[in-house]
Design a protein around this motif. Structure first.
Motif, PDB file in Angstrom:
ATOM      1  N   TRP A 187       0.596  -1.592  -0.280  1.00  0.00           N
ATOM      2  CA  TRP A 187       0.049   0.221  -0.341  1.00  0.00           C
ATOM      3  C   TRP A 187       0.952   1.163   0.500  1.00  0.00           C
ATOM      4  CZ3 TRP A 187      -4.444  -0.214  -2.325  1.00  0.00           C
ATOM      5  CH2 TRP A 187      -5.358  -1.724  -1.206  1.00  0.00           C
ATOM      6  N   ARG A 188       1.873   1.480   1.074  1.00  0.00           N
ATOM      7  CA  ARG A 188       3.104   2.277   0.640  1.00  0.00           C
ATOM      8  C   ARG A 188       3.563   2.492  -0.650  1.00  0.00           C
ATOM      9  NH1 ARG A 188       4.915   0.044   6.044  1.00  0.00           N
ATOM     10  NH2 ARG A 188       6.258  -0.720   4.564  1.00  0.00           N
ATOM     11  N   LEU A 189       3.375   1.329  -2.079  1.00  0.00           N
ATOM     12  CA  LEU A 189       3.926   1.805  -2.944  1.00  0.00           C
ATOM     13  C   LEU A 189       2.956   2.075  -3.598  1.00  0.00           C
ATOM     14  CD1 LEU A 189       6.365   0.466  -4.986  1.00  0.00           C
ATOM     15  CD2 LEU A 189       5.103  -0.749  -5.394  1.00  0.00           C
ATOM     16  N   LEU A 190       1.778   2.136  -3.818  1.00  0.00           N
ATOM     17  CA  LEU A 190       0.888   2.629  -4.926  1.00  0.00           C
ATOM     18  C   LEU A 190       0.338   3.885  -3.903  1.00  0.00           C
ATOM     19  CD1 LEU A 190      -1.632  -0.972  -4.780  1.00  0.00           C
ATOM     20  CD2 LEU A 190       0.440  -0.036  -6.445  1.00  0.00           C
ATOM     21  N   ALA A 191      -0.414   4.092  -2.559  1.00  0.00           N
ATOM     22  CA  ALA A 191      -0.702   5.054  -2.124  1.00  0.00           C
ATOM     23  C   ALA A 191       0.126   6.188  -2.821  1.00  0.00           C
ATOM     24  CB  ALA A 191      -0.322   5.202  -0.637  1.00  0.00           C
ATOM     25  N   PRO A 192       1.212   6.550  -3.299  1.00  0.00           N
ATOM     26  CA  PRO A 192       1.388   8.160  -3.837  1.00  0.00           C
ATOM     27  C   PRO A 192       0.537   8.146  -4.399  1.00  0.00           C
ATOM     28  CG  PRO A 192       3.132   7.180  -3.257  1.00  0.00           C
ATOM     29  CD  PRO A 192       2.190   6.498  -2.798  1.00  0.00           C
ATOM     30  N   GLY A 193       0.902   7.438  -6.002  1.00  0.00           N
ATOM     31  CA  GLY A 193      -0.203   7.180  -7.575  1.00  0.00           C
ATOM     32  C   GLY A 193      -1.492   7.239  -7.069  1.00  0.00           C
ATOM     33  N   VAL A 194      -2.205   6.363  -6.625  1.00  0.00           N
ATOM     34  CA  VAL A 194      -3.770   6.939  -5.836  1.00  0.00           C
ATOM     35  C   VAL A 194      -3.891   7.716  -5.444  1.00  0.00           C
ATOM     36  CG1 VAL A 194      -5.078   4.806  -4.905  1.00  0.00           C
ATOM     37  CG2 VAL A 194      -3.343   3.585  -6.107  1.00  0.00           C
ATOM     38  N   ALA A 195      -3.268   8.069  -4.469  1.00  0.00           N
ATOM     39  CA  ALA A 195      -3.877   9.281  -4.032  1.00  0.00           C
ATOM     40  C   ALA A 195      -4.170  10.672  -4.946  1.00  0.00           C
ATOM     41  CB  ALA A 195      -2.545   9.686  -2.927  1.00  0.00           C
ATOM     42  N   ALA A 196      -3.038  10.597  -5.879  1.00  0.00           N
ATOM     43  CA  ALA A 196      -3.099  11.547  -6.496  1.00  0.00           C
ATOM     44  C   ALA A 196      -3.769  12.030  -7.788  1.00  0.00           C
ATOM     45  CB  ALA A 196      -1.252  11.711  -7.268  1.00  0.00           C
ATOM     46  N   SER A 197      -4.303  10.352  -8.032  1.00  0.00           N
ATOM     47  CA  SER A 197      -5.635  10.193  -9.095  1.00  0.00           C
ATOM     48  C   SER A 197      -6.702  10.311  -8.070  1.00  0.00           C
ATOM     49  CB  SER A 197      -5.209   8.241  -9.122  1.00  0.00           C
ATOM     50  OG  SER A 197      -4.269   8.200 -10.042  1.00  0.00           O
TER      51      SER A 197
END
Length: 373
Positions: free
Chosen positions: A49-59
């Motif tokens: 989740w830490r890996l995915l969080a930045p891009g998902v949050a930006a989206s």
């Protein structure tokens, strides 16, 4: 000669070893299964989740901003705004590499989730209210639209994957159909997916003023113009904009006809999956897709749930907002994968095919409306 009774120690040792190996194998099997389960759970643990969080949050932020902008601009498409934001950011601002895993997740998984929620927008009774004649017209629009576009794409020399993405996107329901096809065939060249989505946006947006103007020139009444808009324009949001421009009874009937086209998503994806399985079976080089992809099965389940009427009406509004946000987040993420130079490098053939497909589908829809009039 003296005969002695010797114990076949080698045989006993081999038998013992075999029995021990069998026991060990029996013990290893459950532990291997547990290990696989633990590996799967760890893959979706905090580190994942830490890996995915930045891009998902930006989206997610981009999706919310797109929805807000669309609400201030009547007739604007949230998905169009989201994809434009993504393209501009990719080509004007250096994006951190940490965002990329989340962007890939949004472009694939969130898009499929949006397609699933799209199923809840469909009320089969509304589609049936169109009558057998118009339902047959919708089936012809989708079936002949896909078939004709594939043939034209082959004549133009467009790649098989690219022409299939364009054919389904333009004949069924735009970007959601492109995503559904991609979910079935697992497109390796992401540029082809992005090209198909961009073409849906460009040509569908052009249809918003063209269809009402052409309907007026042809002398179509509001009801027939709404039938034509719903049968020819690519995205649901674009149909709403065109129907609102026509006015009167056009908007409601246009949306119902468009949803009837969306309903064709499930059977078309099943056919695409079966053809893909046959092609892979002949080559034996790749993993076969399921006959019914999970997200398509969930799409059907959501339609069935809507038909039961069990859930309160407020759920429809929530699901519609959720669908738009999920698809907008996915469109933004897809937009960040567009390098303008790469998009221009695809050449003119996909653009010619998109224009031809738009005219072909619009012509089929108009012919159907005129026959029923």
């Amino acid at each position: 000669m003296t005969t002695t009774n010797q114990t076949p120690t080698g045989t006993l040792e081999n038998a013992g070893a075999t029995a021990g190996a069998t026991a060990n194998a029996a013990a290893v099997r459950p532990s291997t299964a547990l290990s696989g389960l633990r590996t799967f759970l760890r893959s979706w643990g905090p580190q994942r989740w830490r890996l995915l969080a930045p891009g998902v949050a930006a989206s997610a932020v981009a999706a919310a901003a797109s929805l807000g902008a669309a609400s201030l601009w009547p007739g604007a498409s949230t998905l169009l705004i989201a994809i434009v934001i993504g393209v501009l950011l990719r080509n004007l601002v250096p994006l951190p590499a940490a965002l990329e895993p989340g962007f890939r997740y949004a472009a694939k998984t969130l898009l499929r989730a949006g397609v699933v929620l799209l199923g809840y927008q469909l009320l089969i009774s509304d589609v049936l209210s169109l009558g057998a004649g118009m339902i047959l017209v919708v089936v012809c629009i989708v079936g002949l639209g896909i078939g004709g576009t594939l043939v034209m794409g082959k004549w133009l020399g467009v790649s098989p994957t690219q022409r299939l993405l364009i054919a389904c996107g333009f004949s069924i329901c735009g970007a959601a159909a492109v995503a559904a096809v991609d979910g079935v065939i697992e497109t390796r060249e992401r540029r082809e997916v992005m090209t198909a989505v961009a073409l849906v946006v460009i040509f569908g947006t052009l249809m918003i003023p063209v269809v009402p103007a052409a309907a007026a020139l042809l002398g179509l009444g509001n009801y027939d113009a709404g039938l034509w808009a719903g049968g020819s324009i690519h995205e649901v949001a674009q149909v709403v904009a065109a129907g609102g421009t026509i006015g009167g009874a056009a908007l409601g009937i246009a949306v119902i006809v468009k949803l009837a086209r969306v309903l064709m998503l499930a059977p078309v994806m099943a056919v695409v999956s079966l053809q893909r399985r046959r092609a892979i079976g002949a080559s034996g080089t790749s993993r076969k897709p399921p006959i019914m992809p999970l997200f398509v099965a969930c799409f059907i389940a959501m339609m069935a749930l809507r038909a039961t009427g069990w859930l309160p009406s407020a759920v429809l509004d929530w699901s519609k907002t959720g669908e738009i946000l999920l698809l907008a987040a996915a469109m933004f993420a897809l937009g960040t994968g567009v390098h303008v130079k790469s998009l221009l490098a695809v050449g003119f053939k996909p653009f010619v095919l998109a224009a031809a497909a738009t005219v072909w589908v619009a012509g089929l829809a108009l012919a159907g409306v005129l026959i029923l009039a």
